[in-house]
Design an enzyme around this catalytic site. Sequence first.
Site, PDB file in Angstrom:
ATOM      1  CB  SER A  23      -1.062   0.045   1.250  1.00 60.52           C
ATOM      2  OG  SER A  23      -0.099   0.831   2.500  1.00 60.52           O
ATOM      3  CE  LYS A  24       2.391   7.768  -2.852  1.00 68.97           C
ATOM      4  NZ  LYS A  24       3.401   8.094  -2.343  1.00 68.97           N
ATOM      5  NE  ARG A  25      -3.807   5.110   3.814  1.00 66.75           N
ATOM      6  CZ  ARG A  25      -4.913   4.099   4.374  1.00 66.75           C
ATOM      7  NH1 ARG A  25      -4.973   4.141   5.011  1.00 66.75           N
ATOM      8  NH2 ARG A  25      -6.119   3.648   3.542  1.00 66.75           N
TER       9      ARG A  25
END
Length: 482
Positions: A254-256
């Site tokens: 995930s980018k987050r």
Amino acid sequence: MSKEIRTRFAPSPTGYMHIGNLRTAIYEYLIAKSQNGKFILRIEDTDQERYVDNAREVIYETLQSVNLKYDEGPDIGGPYGPYVQSERKAIYKEYAKKLVELGGAYYCFCSKERLDQLRKGSESQGGVFEYDKFCRLLTNEEVESRLQNNEAYVIRQKVPETGSTSFEDLVYGTITVENQTLADGILMKADGMPTYNFANVVDDHLMEITHVVRGSEYLSSTPKYNLIYQSFGWEIPTYLHVAPIMKTSEKKLSKREGDASFQDLLEKGFLKEAIINYIVLLGWSPSTNEEFFTLSELKEQFSLKGLSKSPAIFDINKLKWMNGEYLRRMSAEDFHKVAIPYYKEIVHCGIDLKKVSLLLQHRTEILSEIPEKIDFLAELPNYDSQLYINKKMKTDLVIALNHLRASKEELLLLNQWKHDEIEGCLTTLASKLGVKNGQVLWPVRIALSGKASTPGGAVELAELLGQDETLRRLEVGIFKLG
Ligand code: GLU
């Protein structure tokens, strides 16, 4: 003559390049290019709420930087444009109307309040909201008059209520879905924009895409898309769905969490060639044991057979290892070029940076490790004297002090400050003292760096630092131990 292969990369402009998407782009590129076909870029920006500045540029720049040259795309044009979905609104509108006429879709005038009510109802029973197909039953006259009245509407897909829909996926095999499990999803929104569910079909058809390659999250919706193709009487493309890249067996990247973006990996000091090589192998296996591939080698080697349907886990340590291999396999000049940006701290110290590169090339896995490996060159850190004690080298504080003093005296007399001369000087000293080389070299290395682990040993460090600075640092060490 067989049809020209046409694949497309269809990212949504999110402002960053997810490495799973980049991997899909590479597969699409390779499928087309290994068969002399065309690779197309299409921007899927129908979800305007998610608009991000500069996001298209990120896509163009990323593809350019990794040499995925597309034959048609928004910035270079082509015979099937426009290649940005928000510029194709009129096209979707026309086709949506046609689909209604063909019986594959219908107008829906249900208000937000009514839908909210339905949603609440199904949620309170623990179910998932599904539209109750209320407007499917409207008569043509009713629809006409409500359109005349300018009532807001969406267009929904009219999915058959019985039977099943199957297709052959080149990676996953036969996929069959019971039609009754498919919802009458929205194809055109009230704002006149299509949803992905409609736009992908219209565009893939009009752009004559032969092979649709995308993430396996679209696998279960594909039968719905095929029903649209069938209503129009269009040829269904060949599908290849690819398994996701996972962080763990349960979690996607995930980018987050900072582990999904290509730009983030570049910033962490990975080489783009190593990233590409590594991600291609997450989901595709070559027919040989070779692990290192350039893009042009991949063009030769790539075959659909190697694509896998099992999700691959992104192993940062494996990528680090591969990156280190890429660094080691570079020419000394190329390594120096990529390392220079990481020398900011030592640029003004008068140190021969090329020599620093020679020392680092075989001792670096990712470029971002460099500043920390060489910071002592700019300034001697305040180190702990205990570092002089080394069992393996047989040094203690007394030995270290004596040998630093002797080394300083000898090095002071050296006329030629070159590697072999420095080495000769220190090893001659060791034999004169009747001790192992390490008993002299270890204390000198500590005095020059203040660190137990350095790129290069005492001789290399002395050569880099120059005679004056070497003598000064030896003096600091003598003072510390004296
Ligand atoms: N815009 C979609 C995405 O970014 C593309 C899916 C597809 O390739 O059809 O997930």
